[in-house]
Design an enzyme around this catalytic site. Structure first.
Site, PDB file in Angstrom:
ATOM      1  N   GLU A  47       0.792  -1.225   0.000  1.00 49.34           N
ATOM      2  CA  GLU A  47       0.000   0.000   0.000  1.00 49.34           C
ATOM      3  C   GLU A  47       0.826   1.276   0.000  1.00 49.34           C
ATOM      4  OE1 GLU A  47      -4.119  -0.900   1.958  1.00 49.34           O
ATOM      5  OE2 GLU A  47      -2.564  -2.040   2.970  1.00 49.34           O
ATOM      6  N   ALA A  48       2.067   1.218   0.457  1.00 50.88           N
ATOM      7  CA  ALA A  48       2.909   2.406   0.359  1.00 50.88           C
ATOM      8  C   ALA A  48       3.062   2.843  -1.085  1.00 50.88           C
ATOM      9  CB  ALA A  48       4.279   2.133   0.970  1.00 50.88           C
TER      10      ALA A  48
END
Length: 942
Positions: A871-872
């Site tokens: 998700e980063a």
């Protein structure tokens, strides 16, 4: 219907078949005779998953009617290109270069690439890209670069410049596969077309009834009556199912927690009973012998309704005089505060520089290639079995049981091989629908949505409106931030509390801001419900705060990178939530980016012209790892009679690589046993066979499953270990009465704290990932069209478990980020029904110059030093593009996406010297008044 006998030369062999030449497509026929490697995604010729070679030309078989296929035509499908034991160079290259993530588009791409290399064995990279663009081969996972890499490598083999052996991956001499480019176990089946996805499985269940849904197709109404009589008389129909057939409470019980929530999460009906809240609500389901019969009958279901005002935008539902949309809770049903440091009014008043702005992030659709597909039946032990795309098998069991009226402990959830999800499959509506249908008919059922149905039924990224103010001192050090963000949760409250938490945690990250106030709100509308999407809740924050950072840097007169550099977290700094981190890599990340950034800025200055202006934008990002306080995961390791080991888990694989993650963790944890990778077997994603490992969400799986694997491995090896340090065999274990299977547990209890509902202070998650993105863009002044020339990420996700998997997540995240910045949306319900209509980015929209570099800071609590990753990579790449547009031509896009007409209008206004009105959204209340009230009236925790 007119039938036609045909003889076709399919994959080198003559095949006789009978088809309906008017209604059957070539993909229908190929799949019906068992060649299900030819996938159907969009069904309208937009995605290329169905690509085959017909008489020497690559075509999209889902739109090729059989009446237009000549008798005796020669057809090549993925099954005719290579087999698992005799791979074609393209198939091997796809495996080795990480071309397989979810794999649904893979057969179509390989077939298409074969068509190219047949006529041009020495293509350039751009010729490969143009070929895929021309043939509409769409991939949502990979960012396309690995696919082009694979074609170029396979071409070398075909030209005799490389052998298959040289192309293959070699295990390092030390035997270690952790932190390498070891290929995914599932890749072989996917590149050869033998992997069965949901619709393939449904086709191969001859006794199954086919389902078709009846959508509300109105966004707000009272349902008065449903007439199923004509549909029930249609050929092949066994039953038309409505809310009256649901044996439970007909609600998804997806709890909304938190002391400030005014909704309980039990508001989503499975089948509409009295009120329609969105266009994609399901009024009825038809069960019939065939898909065609079910769809024909579904068109005959009619219903009466009383139209109600449709509120498709939360600016309407937050208005002072707005009526209450759902009688069970207010329109703004969560309003959570962030309070840190001193009174921001005084701090901002005394700060040297202040900027403010209002921003909008759109309702981004996931745009997977495989539309949602589900099956249900009762297994031989009487369990209600659901096969689906879920990324949360245990959660799905729990939240549908009461709604469908079946004991949770007797519900079995199996994840099918999945053509991607990116988060939407956490929503359990379609699993509940098939469960209701199989209970109502007492027969197996299957359904695959059309792409239009998929768009209307599945959730989207929550749109968000935000107002922000950011201040710094005369040297550029941040002093204070004020903000409010309102998330449009759409028609139901599912996971609202988790989303709202992100608005308190990632606005202003990853910077040291000593003083701040903020409000994060969940609001109802009559649009599509919002759900999980990679980066869940954070991209909306960065749309605001990362643009404010650029705006403030300009006001101070500093370079955007250097302004960020003096403000990012350093050792001991605390986030807006008051928590400290195990690692502080942002300084090193920016140092690593700086030379690339300086080169890009010089290049943009040199190559920019009055007609085509170039610029560079950057944006920082941060995301959490693990789901929240008391996260818990279980796996099991079992020693087998032949000395191999089986790993049992429910680490759901949406394409991100749960198979390779499980394999490398197990291989590394059991290193003393000296096992080869092929001596580790995987038994995954069946709740009847494996323990609950938890959702593939919150970037948690690699971290949580990895630590649980280490725990199980230690138990197993301790049990196997003899006094002399050698290890017992399976037979010796059994003979000694020692168990051969061990449950491994990972739990974050004690590592984390929930956010204080009065201040937003706390640290709910165990780890974090960090990164920065840089985009080089070109803006065509005459049209406003933006082209992303390159995009780069420098990231720290801890020790990388598998480079192919993590790079794939990075490339895919940046692809989605470019789409979010420039084109993707699901706002217009009539228009945004297809890939193209929703702004899908094909290969020539995504630059070939897409790259990722890692800083691998070991995480002290992470398995083998790893953190999470996915998700980063979708936290803020979209803002790098938006900031790049401003750097190029001086116009700032505050409401996404940055479509050409929007950029052009702003450029025209700028050229004419017209002032652009800076909006400030009314988000239901005054920020300071609300914070003052909360301070004076704190809620009780617990």
């Amino acid at each position: 219907m007119a039938k036609r006998k045909m003889m076709l030369l399919i994959n080198g062999a003559e095949r006789m078949l009978v088809c309906d030449q008017e209604s059957d497509t070539l993909s229908d026929v190929l799949r019906r005779i068992g060649l299900t490697g030819t996938k159907v995604g969009c069904g309208t010729g937009q995605c290329g998953a169905c690509s085959v070679i017909l008489d020497g030309k690559v075509i999209r078989s889902c739109t090729k009617k059989m009446k237009n296929v000549e008798y005796g035509s020669e057809i090549t499908t993925i099954e005719g290109i290579g087999s698992p034991t005799h791979l074609h160079p393209l198939q091997l290259a796809w495996i080795v270069y990480g071309g397989v993530q979810c794999g649904f588009c893979t057969p179509g791409f390989i077939v298409s690439a074969k068509g190219l290399l047949d006529i041009n064995p020495s293509p350039t990279r751009q010729e490969v890209r143009d070929w895929f663009q021309k043939h509409r081969n769409a991939c949502r996972c990979t960012g396309y670069k690995p696919l082009v890499d694979a074609v170029m490598a396979a071409a070398k083999v075909i030209r005799g410049e490389m052998t298959m052996e040289e192309l293959s991956f070699d295990i390092p001499e030390d035997g270690r596969i952790y932190n390498t480019r070891y290929p995914r176990p599932a890749a072989l089946a996917k590149v050869t077309g033998v992997c069965d996805y949901g619709d393939d499985i449904g086709m191969k269940m001859p006794e199954a009834l086919h389902l078709a849904v009846v959508l509300a197709r109105v966004s707000h109404a009272k349902l008065l009556a449903i007439d199923t009589s004509e549909a029930e008389q249609m050929p092949g129909v066994e039953k038309v199912i409505t809310h009256k057939d649901v044996k439970g409470i007909n609600r998804i019980t997806f709890p909304v927690g938190g002391a400030r929530a005014k909704a309980n999460g039990f508001d989503h009906e499975i089948l509409v009973s009295d009120k329609i809240y969105r266009y994609g609500d399901i009024v009825a389901v038809v069960a019939a012998r065939t898909k065609k019969e079910a769809r024909a009958a579904a068109e005959k279901v009619t219903f009466e309704y009383e139209q109600l005002p449709e509120y498709l935008n939360i600016l309407e539902t937050m208005a002072i005089d707005a009526p209450q949309i759902n009688p069970e809770y207010p329109n703004i049903y969560i309003e959570a505060p962030l309070v840190k440091g001193q009174d921001t009014r005084e701090v901002i008043k005394n700060s040297a520089h202040v900027v403010e702005g209002s921003f909008y992030s759109q309702r981004q659709p996931h745009l997977v290639i495989e539309p949602d597909t589900d099956q249900a039946y009762f297994d031989d032990e009487g369990r209600l079995t659901i096969q689906c795309k879920s990324l949360a098998l245990g959660l799905t069991q729990g939240v549908i049981g009461a709604g469908i009226g079946f004991p949770v402990e007797k519900i079995r959830i199996i994840e099918n091989p999945t053509g991607a999800s990116f988060g939407y499959a956490i929503s359990p509506l379609m699993p509940a629908i098939v469960a209701v249908a199989t209970m109502a008919t007492e027969k197996p059922v299957t359904i695959t949505l059309s792409y239009e149905e998929h768009q209307h039924i599945t959730g989207k990224r929550a749109p968000a409106f935000s107002n922000g103010k950011l201040a710094c001192d005369e040297k550029g050090k941040l002093t204070a931030m004020e903000y409010e963000i309102a998330y449009d949760k759409g028609s139901c409250t599912e996971a609202a509390d988790v989303l709202i938490q992100k608005g308190l945690r990632f606005m202003g990250a990853p910077y040291a801001i000593p003083n701040a106030i903020g409000l994060s709100k969940a609001v109802i509308s009559n649009h599509a419900h919002s759900t999980a999407y990679r980066g869940f809740g954070s991209p909306q924050c960065y749309t605001c705060s990362e643009q404010l950072m650029d705006m403030l840097a300009e006001k101070v007169g500093m370079d955007p990178l250097e302004f960020r550099y003096i403000n990012v977290y350093r050792e001991g700094d605390r986030s807006l939530n008051g928590n400290q981190f195990d690692t502080y890599p942002m300084v090193e990340i920016l140092d690593k980016l700086r030379p690339h950034y300086q080169e890009a800025m010089a290049r943009a200055k040199k190559e920019s012209t009055p007609e085509r202006k170039r610029g560079v934008g950057i944006a920082s990002g941060e995301y959490n790892v693990t789901s929240g306080p008391n996260d818990h995961a279980e796996v099991a390791l079992g020693l087998n009679p032949d000395g191999t080991v089986t790993h049992y888990n429910t680490w759901e694989d949406q394409g991100q690589g749960a198979d390779i993650g499980t394999l490398v963790h197990t291989h590394e944890a059991l290193k003393p046993l000296g096992l080869r990778p092929d001596q580790i077997h995987l038994c995954m994603n069946d709740t009847a066979l494996a323990p609950i490992t938890g959702p593939a969400a919150g970037s948690r799986s690699h971290y949580m499953a990895g630590n649980a694997t280490i725990n199980a491995a230690e138990q197993l090896m301790n049990a196997m270990r003899k006094e002399d340090g050698t290890y017992r065999t399976y037979d010796e274990m059994v003979s000694a009465g020692i168990p051969t299977k061990y449950l491994g547990i990972s739990d974050t209890t004690g590592q984390t704290t929930d956010l204080d509902p009065n201040t937003g202070q706390g640290n709910p998650t165990a780890e974090y990932t960090f990164g920065v993105f840089m985009a080089e863009v070109e803006v065509e002044v005459a049209t406003g069209k933006t082209t992303v020339l390159s995009i780069k990420c420098i990231a720290d996700v801890g020790v990388v478990g598998n480079f192919l998997a993590v790079e794939g997540q990075a490339f895919g995240g940046m692809e989605h980020g470019i789409g979010m910045a420039l084109s993707e949306d699901y706002d217009d319900i009539q228009k945004h029904t297809s890939l193209i209509g929703s702004g899908f980015p094909f290969i020539n929209t995504i630059p070939d110059n897409i790259s990722i570099e890692f800083i691998e800071t070991p995480r002290p609590t992470g398995p083998h030093g790893s953190s999470g990753c996915a998700e980063a990579f979708q936290s803020s790449p979209h803002v790098a593009v938006i900031n790049g547009i401003y750097n190029a031509c001086g116009v700032r896009i505050k409401e996404l996406p940055a479509r050409p007409e929007k950029v052009k209008a702003l450029l025209a206004a700028k050229a004419e010297g017209r002032e652009i009105e800076d909006k400030k959204y009314f988000l239901g209340s005054d920020l300071h008044e609300t914070i003052d009230y909360i301070k004076a009236n704190p809620v009780t925790v617990g």
